[in-house]
Scaffold this motif. Structure first.
Motif, short mmCIF file in Angstrom:
data_model
loop_
_atom_site.label_atom_id
_atom_site.label_comp_id
_atom_site.label_asym_id
_atom_site.label_seq_id
_atom_site.Cartn_x
_atom_site.Cartn_y
_atom_site.Cartn_z
N SER A 68 32.74 38.82 48.35
CA SER A 68 33.18 39.43 49.60
C SER A 68 34.05 40.62 49.25
N PRO A 69 34.42 41.43 50.24
CA PRO A 69 35.27 42.58 49.93
C PRO A 69 36.65 42.20 49.39
N ASP A 70 37.09 40.94 49.60
CA ASP A 70 38.42 40.59 49.13
C ASP A 70 38.44 39.49 48.07
N GLY A 71 37.28 39.02 47.60
CA GLY A 71 37.30 37.99 46.57
C GLY A 71 35.92 37.55 46.15
N ALA A 72 35.90 36.51 45.29
CA ALA A 72 34.63 36.02 44.76
C ALA A 72 34.79 34.58 44.29
N ARG A 73 33.65 33.91 44.17
CA ARG A 73 33.60 32.59 43.53
C ARG A 73 32.81 32.77 42.25
N LEU A 133 41.33 30.80 31.29
CA LEU A 133 41.32 32.13 31.91
C LEU A 133 42.75 32.62 32.12
N PRO A 134 42.96 33.91 31.88
CA PRO A 134 44.27 34.48 32.15
C PRO A 134 44.42 34.71 33.66
N ASP A 135 45.63 34.87 34.10
CA ASP A 135 45.86 35.19 35.51
C ASP A 135 46.99 36.20 35.56
N PRO A 136 46.74 37.41 36.00
CA PRO A 136 45.52 37.95 36.60
C PRO A 136 44.47 38.29 35.55
N LEU A 137 43.27 38.65 36.03
CA LEU A 137 42.17 39.03 35.16
C LEU A 137 41.42 40.19 35.79
N ASP A 138 40.57 40.84 35.01
CA ASP A 138 39.72 41.92 35.52
C ASP A 138 38.29 41.40 35.59
N LEU A 139 37.61 41.70 36.69
CA LEU A 139 36.23 41.28 36.89
C LEU A 139 35.34 42.50 37.02
N ASN A 140 34.28 42.54 36.22
CA ASN A 140 33.26 43.59 36.32
C ASN A 140 31.95 42.96 36.76
N ARG A 194 26.58 45.71 40.85
CA ARG A 194 27.11 46.15 42.15
C ARG A 194 28.22 47.19 42.00
N ASN A 195 28.43 47.67 40.78
CA ASN A 195 29.45 48.68 40.50
C ASN A 195 30.83 48.22 41.01
N ILE A 196 31.15 46.97 40.72
CA ILE A 196 32.43 46.40 41.13
C ILE A 196 33.29 46.19 39.90
N HIS A 197 34.50 46.73 39.94
CA HIS A 197 35.49 46.58 38.87
C HIS A 197 36.81 46.29 39.57
N GLU A 198 37.24 45.04 39.54
CA GLU A 198 38.41 44.63 40.31
C GLU A 198 39.40 43.84 39.48
N ARG A 199 40.67 44.05 39.76
CA ARG A 199 41.76 43.22 39.23
C ARG A 199 41.85 42.02 40.17
N CYS A 200 41.94 40.80 39.63
CA CYS A 200 41.88 39.59 40.45
C CYS A 200 43.01 38.62 40.10
N THR A 201 43.31 37.78 41.08
CA THR A 201 44.22 36.66 40.89
C THR A 201 43.43 35.39 41.16
N ILE A 202 43.60 34.39 40.31
CA ILE A 202 42.93 33.11 40.50
C ILE A 202 43.63 32.37 41.63
N THR A 203 42.83 31.91 42.62
CA THR A 203 43.40 31.16 43.74
C THR A 203 43.10 29.67 43.64
N TRP A 204 42.01 29.31 42.96
CA TRP A 204 41.70 27.90 42.76
C TRP A 204 40.71 27.76 41.61
N ARG A 205 40.66 26.56 41.04
CA ARG A 205 39.68 26.25 40.00
C ARG A 205 39.32 24.78 40.11
N HIS A 206 38.01 24.49 40.24
CA HIS A 206 37.49 23.13 40.31
C HIS A 206 36.29 23.06 39.38
#
Length: 136
Positions: free
Chosen positions: A35-40, A49-56, A60-72
């Motif tokens: 989505s425009p504000d996150g991903a699964r 995984l580090p927190d925060p992390l970079d996702l490429n 889709r030409n997406i390069h985003e800095r991310c924060t982990i909100t949950w992990r299952h």
């Protein structure tokens, strides 16, 4: 589970890459929702995984800095630090495809890939036959 999203996530099956330590460490992942504000993400549960992390997500030409909100298990939810307006995203991500249409698109891509692989296999068989003929 309570949904705290501002935008609906769109199902995906994209190759992603988690980058950290100034690019020294790269971990492949599968982007399952976007989505425009996150991903699964799907990442082996044994991978720390580090927190925060970079996702490429190159497709889709997406390069985003991310924060982990949950992990299952092997799934991780991330929020992008800079949310995008939905209308600024590529057209294919603005509106989710229906399950039938998504399945049809995926099948067409897989059929094209299978046809290409069959051509490669036929070419390799031809080379092997020629080599065997020259030996014999």
């Amino acid at each position: 589970m309570q949904q705290n999203r501002h935008h609906p996530r769109i199902r995906s099956f994209l190759k992603g890459e988690i980058i950290h330590s100034a690019g020294a460490i790269r971990i492949e992942c599968t982007v399952r929702d976007l989505s425009p504000d996150g991903a699964r993400l799907q990442v082996p549960r044994s991978v720390p995984l580090p927190d925060p992390l970079d996702l490429n997500v190159l497709q889709r030409n997406i390069h985003e800095r991310c924060t982990i909100t949950w992990r299952h298990g092997d799934e991780v939810g991330v929020n992008f630090h800079t949310a995008k307006r939905p209308d600024s995203w590529p057209e294919q991500l603005q509106q989710p495809m229906t399950n039938d249409r998504a399945l049809q698109v995926r099948m067409e891509r897989l059929e094209a890939e299978i046809a290409h692989l069959k051509q490669q296999l036929a070419a390799m068989r031809s080379i092997l036959e020629r080599l065997n003929f020259e030996r014999g």
